[in-house]
Design an enzyme around this catalytic site. Sequence first.
Site, mmCIF file in Angstrom:
data_model
loop_
_atom_site.group_PDB
_atom_site.id
_atom_site.type_symbol
_atom_site.label_atom_id
_atom_site.label_comp_id
_atom_site.label_asym_id
_atom_site.label_seq_id
_atom_site.Cartn_x
_atom_site.Cartn_y
_atom_site.Cartn_z
ATOM 1 N N LEU A 255 44.245 15.906 57.715
ATOM 2 C CA LEU A 255 45.208 16.705 58.480
ATOM 3 C C LEU A 255 46.486 16.952 57.669
ATOM 4 O O LEU A 255 47.530 17.293 58.218
ATOM 5 C CB LEU A 255 45.529 16.017 59.817
ATOM 6 N N ASP B 156 47.403 23.844 52.396
ATOM 7 C CA ASP B 156 48.085 22.860 53.237
ATOM 8 C C ASP B 156 49.586 23.068 53.199
ATOM 9 O O ASP B 156 50.264 23.036 54.229
ATOM 10 C CB ASP B 156 47.773 21.436 52.746
HETATM 11 C C1 GLA Z 1 42.375 19.778 50.894
HETATM 12 C C2 GLA Z 1 43.227 20.496 49.867
HETATM 13 C C3 GLA Z 1 43.353 21.977 50.195
HETATM 14 C C4 GLA Z 1 41.989 22.615 50.445
HETATM 15 C C5 GLA Z 1 41.157 21.755 51.388
HETATM 16 C C6 GLA Z 1 39.745 22.271 51.524
HETATM 17 O O1 GLA Z 1 43.004 19.797 52.141
HETATM 18 O O2 GLA Z 1 44.518 19.920 49.809
HETATM 19 O O3 GLA Z 1 44.046 22.653 49.168
HETATM 20 O O4 GLA Z 1 41.323 22.852 49.250
HETATM 21 O O5 GLA Z 1 41.102 20.407 50.991
HETATM 22 O O6 GLA Z 1 39.761 23.530 52.106
#
Ligand code: GLA
Length: 401
Positions: free
Chosen positions: A131, A178
């Site tokens: 998350l 994120d």
């Molecule tokens: C993690 C990484 C993101 C993305 C997701 C998969 O959360 O921090 O940059 O690559 O995995 O979608």
Amino acid sequence: MPDADLDRQRAAARAAHADAFGPGPTWAAYAPGRVNLIGDHTDYTGGWVLPMTIHRGTHAVARARTDGTVRAVAEGYGTAAPLRLGEPVGDRPLWQRYVLGVAREVAARADGPPGGADVLTTGDMPIGAGLSSSASLAVAVGLALAAAWDVEIGETEMALLAQHVEHVDAGVNCGIMDQVAVRSGRAGHAVLLDCRSLAHRAVPVPTDRAAVVIVDSGVGRSLAGSAYNERRASVERAAEVLAERGVAGPDGAPVASLRDVTAADLDAHADALGDLLPRARHVVTENARAVAAADALAAGDVAEVGRRMAGSHASLRDDYDVSGPELDRLVALAHAAGSFGSRLTGAGFGGCTVNLVRPDRVEAWTAAVREGYRRETGRDADVFVVRQNREAGVAAPGDPA
Ligand code: GLA
């Protein structure tokens, strides 16, 4: 919109800062976590993602110092040995590398050398559950220090700064989803983000039709770092193979990432891709699903969003190989209990699923999923509805709470 819970949390964070560093004015920043509705393992290939913020997150409280040192306390983790700005962050515990790495980056953008800071962090994010606890921490600290040191940092630049710290201080070659979600997510909306241009648009989430429910499998993601970096390397290699084969994007230049690759390109060059084919196919199909799901969400068609989510989970499981028995069980149980859609969210390898559930069915659905998960795996799943999706921000000294 007034947010009494958040104000209470902020007041408690400021009180904890006073306990740790003594009384005085503070800047109090907040950054939420995020859940990704669809579009996983596409961001680092310049693709499409559709995350939204949640009501859990991180507070960072800061006060400037004048002696050039940064002192940091993280509630529940401990106290960092002071760092003189300019000294390398080095091989400290992970939380300290985030806080002090962000301090270095914000300081680098200041006009003169900033005088240091006392920083306290606290929050209610599950750590390592997929998350974005780390993006939430990095952005909260970045906002607090930028305010305390009076450094102007735009939203996208803050997201890039936090991503850079993840790369160089934590060693995870993550994409940008994120950090942009956490910094630029808006209440009531998901963020449709083009990870190549970083342009994004807010897409309303019709929570009157579908509650967003997160189920934490309780399976940690300790191997996520290395397996994650390996997946990223394989799709970058796939793009190179296609470029060497003469596959070009719309501008006629050899493709630089899988963003401009089509399903037909993959078919035509399946032999050259070999083992990379399923990995590349996930990215190409997931980009299409993310864009289609955003359109459906904007139109309030939650059933269609759910179908795209089901396709996403299958692709992450079969082609990208980042699911696991517990996540697959949770998705199956979610469907059996009656949801619009269910899929693993984030990097996978454990962590959480995201689910769209009819609001009047949430209670019965939750009971059925929890019960089934315990029966089938012997584990307890933590289930929570996204009550609201908060925005990042910073309160000045003297601001409420
Ligand atoms: C993690 C990484 C993101 C993305 C997701 C998969 O959360 O921090 O940059 O690559 O995995 O979608």
